[in-house]
Write a protein that holds these residues in place. Structure first.
Motif, PDB file in Angstrom:
ATOM      1  N   ALA A   1     -23.744  25.936  47.149  1.00  0.00           N
ATOM      2  CA  ALA A   1     -23.587  27.392  47.211  1.00  0.00           C
ATOM      3  C   ALA A   1     -22.115  27.735  47.012  1.00  0.00           C
ATOM      4  N   HIS A   2     -21.821  28.392  45.904  1.00  0.00           N
ATOM      5  CA  HIS A   2     -20.456  28.826  45.578  1.00  0.00           C
ATOM      6  C   HIS A   2     -20.327  30.264  46.061  1.00  0.00           C
ATOM      7  N   LEU A   3     -19.696  30.426  47.214  1.00  0.00           N
ATOM      8  CA  LEU A   3     -19.606  31.750  47.836  1.00  0.00           C
ATOM      9  C   LEU A   3     -18.413  32.533  47.285  1.00  0.00           C
ATOM     10  N   MET A   4     -18.675  33.457  46.383  1.00  0.00           N
ATOM     11  CA  MET A   4     -17.628  34.358  45.874  1.00  0.00           C
ATOM     12  C   MET A   4     -17.702  35.624  46.719  1.00  0.00           C
ATOM     13  N   VAL A   5     -17.324  35.467  47.973  1.00  0.00           N
ATOM     14  CA  VAL A   5     -17.462  36.547  48.955  1.00  0.00           C
ATOM     15  C   VAL A   5     -16.186  36.622  49.778  1.00  0.00           C
ATOM     16  N   THR A   6     -15.908  37.824  50.294  1.00  0.00           N
ATOM     17  CA  THR A   6     -14.693  38.046  51.078  1.00  0.00           C
ATOM     18  C   THR A   6     -14.807  37.453  52.481  1.00  0.00           C
ATOM     19  N   ASP A   7     -16.031  37.424  53.022  1.00  0.00           N
ATOM     20  CA  ASP A   7     -16.230  36.925  54.386  1.00  0.00           C
ATOM     21  C   ASP A   7     -17.235  35.782  54.418  1.00  0.00           C
ATOM     22  N   PRO A   8     -16.811  34.599  54.002  1.00  0.00           N
ATOM     23  CA  PRO A   8     -17.752  33.468  53.970  1.00  0.00           C
ATOM     24  C   PRO A   8     -18.362  33.169  55.342  1.00  0.00           C
ATOM     25  N   GLU A   9     -17.624  33.499  56.411  1.00  0.00           N
ATOM     26  CA  GLU A   9     -18.136  33.241  57.767  1.00  0.00           C
ATOM     27  C   GLU A   9     -19.536  33.829  57.957  1.00  0.00           C
ATOM     28  N   ASP A  10     -19.802  34.980  57.294  1.00  0.00           N
ATOM     29  CA  ASP A  10     -21.074  35.672  57.496  1.00  0.00           C
ATOM     30  C   ASP A  10     -22.251  35.017  56.766  1.00  0.00           C
ATOM     31  N   TYR A  11     -21.976  34.036  55.924  1.00  0.00           N
ATOM     32  CA  TYR A  11     -23.032  33.472  55.073  1.00  0.00           C
ATOM     33  C   TYR A  11     -23.353  32.013  55.391  1.00  0.00           C
ATOM     34  N   ILE A  12     -22.501  31.372  56.169  1.00  0.00           N
ATOM     35  CA  ILE A  12     -22.617  29.921  56.370  1.00  0.00           C
ATOM     36  C   ILE A  12     -23.956  29.544  57.014  1.00  0.00           C
ATOM     37  N   ASP A  13     -24.320  30.221  58.079  1.00  0.00           N
ATOM     38  CA  ASP A  13     -25.554  29.849  58.793  1.00  0.00           C
ATOM     39  C   ASP A  13     -26.776  29.981  57.885  1.00  0.00           C
ATOM     40  N   ASN A  14     -26.840  31.072  57.125  1.00  0.00           N
ATOM     41  CA  ASN A  14     -28.001  31.285  56.258  1.00  0.00           C
ATOM     42  C   ASN A  14     -28.126  30.223  55.174  1.00  0.00           C
ATOM     43  N   PHE A  15     -26.988  29.857  54.588  1.00  0.00           N
ATOM     44  CA  PHE A  15     -27.068  28.863  53.514  1.00  0.00           C
ATOM     45  C   PHE A  15     -27.339  27.469  54.064  1.00  0.00           C
TER      46      PHE A  15
END
Ligand code: DX5
Ligand code: ZN
Length: 235
Positions: free
Chosen positions: A64-78
């Motif tokens: 998962a290449h997270l091109m997002v400002t707040d990666p913290e918010d996506y880690i658990d879901n991925f």
């Protein structure tokens, strides 16, 4: 041998399952998931539900290449959906540089928030995923040095992130070679991945420069014969 990671950003979403199964059958090594929030990059792609459909359709490892400002918010879901690698950008606290109408790229801040970067690395590790860190084209390789011993994957962008089908920026070659030298000189293990504008023509040269994994979106999914694309890219 170099690994090939097709990016489903360029797949036909109406036939996603079929397309990733075909990529696997053709010899792809991984599947690359381009996750965009419309803020860090000038585009929105898809989230964890679509990514999960790909993961459930084919058993290849997914990054998962997270091109997002707040990666913290996506880690658990991925992590929950089974991504093997979670990769985030070193420019998350950076400065927005306009490139033209509705186009921009984040450039790294002078005073990088090192603490935040290490915290995100730790969180990805704590959910059991491999850690990737990525650099936009304007970011010097020296900026990633403090983190290299703590990551599994260094993703070097060869386009300004946001869209598939852009023109390859050749400056990435020097960065790949520099990263490969640093890795060898320091006995480090991270893999080097290149993303953007990769095709079956530049693949061999990218591998020769030191890249281990090549992401390919448009060139791969537009090719009429996926297996032939992979054969050429690996030769
Ligand atoms: C760009 C993405 C890339 C892109 C690759 O923002 O990170 O993964 O989809 O697509 P191509 O190979 O078409 O440049
Ligand atoms: Zn990508």
């Amino acid at each position: 041998m170099v690994k090939i990671a097709p990016s489903i950003l360029a797949a036909d979403f109406a036939r996603l399952g079929e397309q990733v199964r075909a990529a696997k059958a053709a010899g792809a090594d991984m599947i690359h998931l381009d996750i965009m929030d419309g803020h860090f990059v000038p585009n929105i792609s898809f989230g964890a539900d679509v990514a999960q459909a790909s993961i459930q359709s084919c058993s290849l490892p997914h990054d998962a290449h997270l091109m997002v400002t707040d990666p913290e918010d996506y880690i658990d879901n991925f992590a929950r959906i089974g991504a093997e690698y979670i990769t985030f950008h070193l420019e998350i606290d950076g400065i927005k540089k306009h490139l033209g109408e509705r186009r921009w790229v984040y450039v790294i801040a002078e005073d990088l928030n090192v603490k935040r970067i290490f915290e995100i690395i730790g969180r990805i590790r704590s959910v059991g995923c491999k850690v990737g860190l990525t650099l936009n084209p304007p970011t010097e390789i020296t900026r990633v040095l403090p983190f290299l011993k703590d990551i599994d994957l260094l993703l070097l962008m060869a386009v300004h992130p946001g869209f598939a089908g852009q023109q390859f920026i050749p400056g990435v070659f020097d960065k790949i070679a520099a990263a490969d030298d640093i890795r060898r000189e320091n006995g480090l293990q991270f893999e080097i991945m290149v993303d953007g504008g990769v095709d079956s023509d530049n693949a061999a040269e990218l591998h020769a420069a030191g890249a281990d994994i090549l992401v390919s979106g448009s060139s791969f999914f537009k090719s009429t014969d996926y297996a032939e694309f992979i054969r050429q890219a690996k030769s």
